[in-house]
Design a protein around this motif. Structure first.
Motif, PDB file in Angstrom:
ATOM      1  N   ILE A   1     -90.913  32.127  -1.431  1.00 57.20           N
ATOM      2  CA  ILE A   1     -91.181  30.830  -0.798  1.00 57.20           C
ATOM      3  C   ILE A   1     -92.032  31.017   0.451  1.00 57.20           C
ATOM      4  N   LEU A   2     -91.731  32.064   1.241  1.00 66.18           N
ATOM      5  CA  LEU A   2     -92.545  32.350   2.424  1.00 66.18           C
ATOM      6  C   LEU A   2     -93.977  32.671   2.031  1.00 66.18           C
TER       7      LEU A   2
ATOM      8  N   ALA B   1     -99.497  29.902  -7.075  1.00 65.88           N
ATOM      9  CA  ALA B   1     -98.446  29.761  -6.071  1.00 65.88           C
ATOM     10  C   ALA B   1     -97.321  28.852  -6.556  1.00 65.88           C
ATOM     11  N   ALA B   2     -97.670  27.816  -7.323  1.00 66.15           N
ATOM     12  CA  ALA B   2     -96.637  26.929  -7.861  1.00 66.15           C
ATOM     13  C   ALA B   2     -95.688  27.702  -8.770  1.00 66.15           C
ATOM     14  N   GLY B   3     -96.246  28.601  -9.594  1.00 61.27           N
ATOM     15  CA  GLY B   3     -95.402  29.427 -10.458  1.00 61.27           C
ATOM     16  C   GLY B   3     -94.527  30.374  -9.661  1.00 61.27           C
ATOM     17  N   VAL B   4     -95.091  30.984  -8.612  1.00 62.34           N
ATOM     18  CA  VAL B   4     -94.308  31.877  -7.757  1.00 62.34           C
ATOM     19  C   VAL B   4     -93.188  31.104  -7.059  1.00 62.34           C
TER      20      VAL B   4
ATOM     21  N   GLY C   1     -89.249  31.719  -7.269  1.00 65.26           N
ATOM     22  CA  GLY C   1     -88.465  31.900  -6.055  1.00 65.26           C
ATOM     23  C   GLY C   1     -87.225  31.024  -6.053  1.00 65.26           C
ATOM     24  N   VAL C   2     -87.374  29.798  -6.514  1.00 63.41           N
ATOM     25  CA  VAL C   2     -86.222  28.896  -6.625  1.00 63.41           C
ATOM     26  C   VAL C   2     -85.208  29.446  -7.616  1.00 63.41           C
TER      27      VAL C   2
END
Length: 302
Positions: free
Chosen positions: A77-78, A191-194, A198-199
Motif C-alpha cells: 500500500i505504501l 499499481a491497482a493490482g499491487v 496488498g489488501v
C-alpha cells in the motif's frame, strides 16, 4: 514479467534523465572537476537502493506468516501511494525538471564537494528507493517463486540506461511528455493490482475482514498455471478468485486515479485549458507537449 519491465523502464528512465542532465550541465559549463563527486553521490544512491531492496527481501524471511503478510500488505500500500504521487509529480513538473536541477547544481558547486555528492545522492536516491519498494511489492504480489519478475526489472533498467545514454549523445529524441503519460497510465493499472494484493495480504494477516467473501471465482476458466492466466497475472496482477474487498478497493483506486491522471494538465488545479484543433485539423498543442518534456542534453562540442 511485463509489469516489472515497465516498472524498471519507467523508474530507471527518470533516474537516467536526472543523471544525464547533471553530467551534461557540468560538461557544458567546463566543470569536469565536479564529475567525480556527482558520480560518487549517484553510486551511493544506487547502493542504498540495492541495500534497501535486500533488507526488505531477506529481513522479512525471519518473520512469522502473519507478520510477513502484514508487512507485505503494508509496504504494498505504501508503494502504491509513492508511485501514484510520483507519476502525478512527473506529469506536472517534467517541464521544470531541467531548470530545477541546474539551480540545485549551481548552489552545490558554490558550496563545495560535499554538497555536490549530497545533491546527486538526493536527486537519484529518491527514485532508487521508490523503485526498490515498488519492485519488491510487485514481485511479492507475483508470488510464483520464479526469477521472471526480477529479470523483467533488470531488462527494464538496462533499457532505461541505454536510452539515457542515447539521449546524452543526442542520438535519440522522443516525445518524453507523451512517453511519461502512457507509461504512467500503465503504471497506475499495475499499481491497482499491487494494491489489491496488498489488501489480500492484510486479510490473510487478519488485519482486514472478508477473506472468505469472494467476489467471483474463475479459476476453472482461467487456471493460474495456464499460459493466459500467467500472462494476465504478469501484466495486470490478475487474480482469478479475489475477495469482495479486493475488487472494491481496486475499482475505487483505478477508476478515479486513471481518470484524473489522463485529464488535461492543470485540470485538478484549474490551471490551463485544452486548445481545440485549428481549421486544418492540426494539433496546436504539439509545441506545448514538446516544451513540457525535459529536453535531452546535447553532447558537448569537442
Amino acid at each position: 514479467m511485463f509489469s516489472n519491465y515497465l516498472i524498471g523502464l519507467r523508474e530507471g528512465l527518470e533516474a537516467s534523465l536526472v543523471v544525464c542532465i547533471l553530467i551534461a550541465y557540468l560538461v557544458k559549463t567546463g566543470r569536469r572537476d565536479a564529475l567525480k563527486p556527482v558520480w560518487a553521490g549517484i553510486g551511493v544512491a544506487v547502493a542504498l537502493a540495492l541495500g534497501f531492496g535486500c533488507a526488505l527481501e531477506f529481513g522479512s524471511q525471519e518473520l512469522t506468516f502473519e507478520a510477513q503478510e502484514a508487512l507485505g500488505g503494508s509496504l504494498s500500500i505504501l508503494a502504491v501511494c509513492l508511485v501514484t504521487w510520483m507519476v502525478f509529480w512527473m506529469r506536472r513538473t517534467a517541464r521544470h525538471l531541467k531548470a530545477e536541477l541546474h539551480g540545485k547544481l549551481d548552489a552545490a558547486l558554490a558550496m563545495g564537494t560535499g554538497a555536490l555528492v549530497l545533491t546527486a545522492f538526493l536527486a537519484v536516491g529518491r527514485e532508487g528507493l521508490e523503485t526498490a519498494l515498488f519492485v519488491w511489492a510487485s514481485v511479492h504480489a507475483a508470488g510464483d517463486g520464479s526469477p521472471r519478475p526480477l529479470i523483467g526489472v533488470a531488462v527494464g533498467l538496462a533499457t532505461a540506461v541505454l536510452l539515457g545514454w542515447l539521449f546524452y549523445r543526442g542520438a535519440l529524441r522522443i516525445n518524453l511528455a507523451r512517453f511519461f503519460t502512457w507509461t504512467g497510465a500503465l503504471l497506475v493499472v499495475v499499481a491497482a493490482g499491487v494494491l489489491a494484493y496488498g489488501v489480500h495480504d492484510l486479510q490473510e494477516a487478519d488485519w482486514l475482514p472478508g477473506l472468505t467473501s469472494l467476489a467471483f471465482d474463475v479459476s476453472g476458466t482461467v487456471p493460474p498455471d495456464s499460459w493466459y492466466g500467467t500472462l494476465l497475472k504478469g501484466v495486470f496482477n490478475f487474480q482469478p478468485d479475489p475477495t469482495v474487498l479486493q475488487v472494491t478497493v481496486w475499482l475505487l483506486y483505478l477508476v478515479p486515479t486513471l481518470a484524473l491522471f489522463l485529464a488535461p494538465v492543470g485540470f485538478a488545479s484549474g490551471k490551463g485549458k485544452v486548445k481545440e484543433p485549428d481549421e486544418q485539423g492540426s494539433r496546436p498543442s504539439e509545441a506545448a507537449e514538446a516544451s513540457k518534456a525535459p529536453q535531452a542534453p546535447q553532447a558537448p562540442q569537442a
